[in-house]
Design a protein around this motif. Sequence first.
Motif, PDB file in Angstrom:
ATOM      1  N   UNK A   7       0.828  -1.201   0.000  1.00 17.20           N
ATOM      2  CA  UNK A   7       0.000   0.000   0.000  1.00 17.20           C
ATOM      3  C   UNK A   7       0.869   1.259   0.000  1.00 17.20           C
ATOM      4  N   UNK A   8       1.993   1.221   0.686  1.00 15.21           N
ATOM      5  CA  UNK A   8       2.922   2.355   0.657  1.00 15.21           C
ATOM      6  C   UNK A   8       3.377   2.614  -0.777  1.00 15.21           C
TER       7      UNK A   8
ATOM      8  N   UNK B  19       3.417   7.970   2.426  1.00 17.72           N
ATOM      9  CA  UNK B  19       2.989   7.551   3.760  1.00 17.72           C
ATOM     10  C   UNK B  19       4.206   7.371   4.670  1.00 17.72           C
ATOM     11  N   UNK B  20       3.997   7.455   5.994  1.00 15.83           N
ATOM     12  CA  UNK B  20       5.094   7.189   6.937  1.00 15.83           C
ATOM     13  C   UNK B  20       5.611   5.764   6.765  1.00 15.83           C
ATOM     14  N   UNK B  21       6.867   5.561   7.097  1.00 13.31           N
ATOM     15  CA  UNK B  21       7.482   4.235   6.983  1.00 13.31           C
ATOM     16  C   UNK B  21       8.102   3.834   8.317  1.00 13.31           C
ATOM     17  N   UNK B  22       7.283   3.853   9.354  1.00 16.33           N
ATOM     18  CA  UNK B  22       7.752   3.462  10.680  1.00 16.33           C
ATOM     19  C   UNK B  22       7.914   1.955  10.739  1.00 16.33           C
ATOM     20  N   UNK B  23       9.062   1.502  11.180  1.00 18.54           N
ATOM     21  CA  UNK B  23       9.362   0.074  11.253  1.00 18.54           C
ATOM     22  C   UNK B  23       9.197  -0.433  12.677  1.00 18.54           C
ATOM     23  N   UNK B  24       8.565  -1.577  12.804  1.00 18.37           N
ATOM     24  CA  UNK B  24       8.421  -2.239  14.094  1.00 18.37           C
ATOM     25  C   UNK B  24       9.126  -3.584  14.057  1.00 18.37           C
ATOM     26  N   UNK B  25       9.138  -4.280  15.172  1.00 18.88           N
ATOM     27  CA  UNK B  25       9.826  -5.572  15.225  1.00 18.88           C
ATOM     28  C   UNK B  25       8.934  -6.628  15.862  1.00 18.88           C
ATOM     29  N   UNK B  26       9.257  -7.880  15.565  1.00 18.39           N
ATOM     30  CA  UNK B  26       8.559  -9.034  16.111  1.00 18.39           C
ATOM     31  C   UNK B  26       9.558 -10.180  16.158  1.00 18.39           C
ATOM     32  N   UNK B  27       9.255 -11.257  16.842  1.00 17.97           N
ATOM     33  CA  UNK B  27      10.220 -12.366  16.910  1.00 17.97           C
ATOM     34  C   UNK B  27      10.642 -12.847  15.525  1.00 17.97           C
ATOM     35  N   UNK B  28      11.909 -12.708  15.220  1.00 18.91           N
ATOM     36  CA  UNK B  28      12.434 -13.194  13.948  1.00 18.91           C
ATOM     37  C   UNK B  28      12.374 -12.205  12.798  1.00 18.91           C
ATOM     38  N   UNK B  29      11.919 -10.976  13.043  1.00 20.26           N
ATOM     39  CA  UNK B  29      11.857 -10.044  11.923  1.00 20.26           C
ATOM     40  C   UNK B  29      11.506  -8.630  12.333  1.00 20.26           C
ATOM     41  N   UNK B  30      11.471  -7.754  11.336  1.00 22.30           N
ATOM     42  CA  UNK B  30      11.106  -6.357  11.560  1.00 22.30           C
ATOM     43  C   UNK B  30      10.750  -5.730  10.218  1.00 22.30           C
ATOM     44  N   UNK B  31       9.987  -4.630  10.262  1.00 22.08           N
ATOM     45  CA  UNK B  31       9.624  -3.948   9.029  1.00 22.08           C
ATOM     46  C   UNK B  31       8.359  -3.132   9.184  1.00 22.08           C
TER      47      UNK B  31
END
Length: 207
Positions: free
Chosen positions: A155-156, A166-178
Amino acid sequence: WFAYVGNNPVNYIDPWGLRPTIGAYKPDAVGYTLVVYVDQPGSGGTRATYELHGRSAETGHVTATLIDNDSGASTSVGFYPNYQTNGNRPKDVLFGQTVPGKIVDDSNYDRKKIDVKSSFQISNEQGENIKQFIDNTKKNTPGYNLSTYNCTNYVVNLCETGGITLPKTSGSWPGGSGLNPGDMGEDLRLYNKNKNNKNGRTSKCKG
């Protein structure tokens, strides 16, 4: 120091130093409306990148609808992993593998799940560019990777084709991020709040 841009000076532009603004092309003549919908994980309202339900994880979804202001015709699209090819399984995505992607008609996506939506007015040219982007990605669908190219990334990119950054704020989770629906929802919520305050209205976004 960066409270006036939601403590996010990288993803927001602030030409007047007064409020956060999502970069958007401003057409002389409006021909289309582009609506971005965000279903955040769980009950929404936070930057959580997932919510656990038993042995499964809910990650949310970002989808978009392009509306022709003259005819009222609309196109709704979302990007998903395609588990029906090459024996791919959901856990392959969770473990960071790239699997075939698919572009889906999201017109029937349950709007009750939507936590945040933002609308943008764009020109006929920009609308046609978005339609071309959708057609091209249907013909040459990119691979789906939870960290590097997921529904939010799609969608971005779609919005960028229509002159909307659009903003491109990255978050993280177990085993990855984006990029992810949790952060995108909160970024758009902040954008809507400031946009509505400027127009003398109160935001009606859920949460």
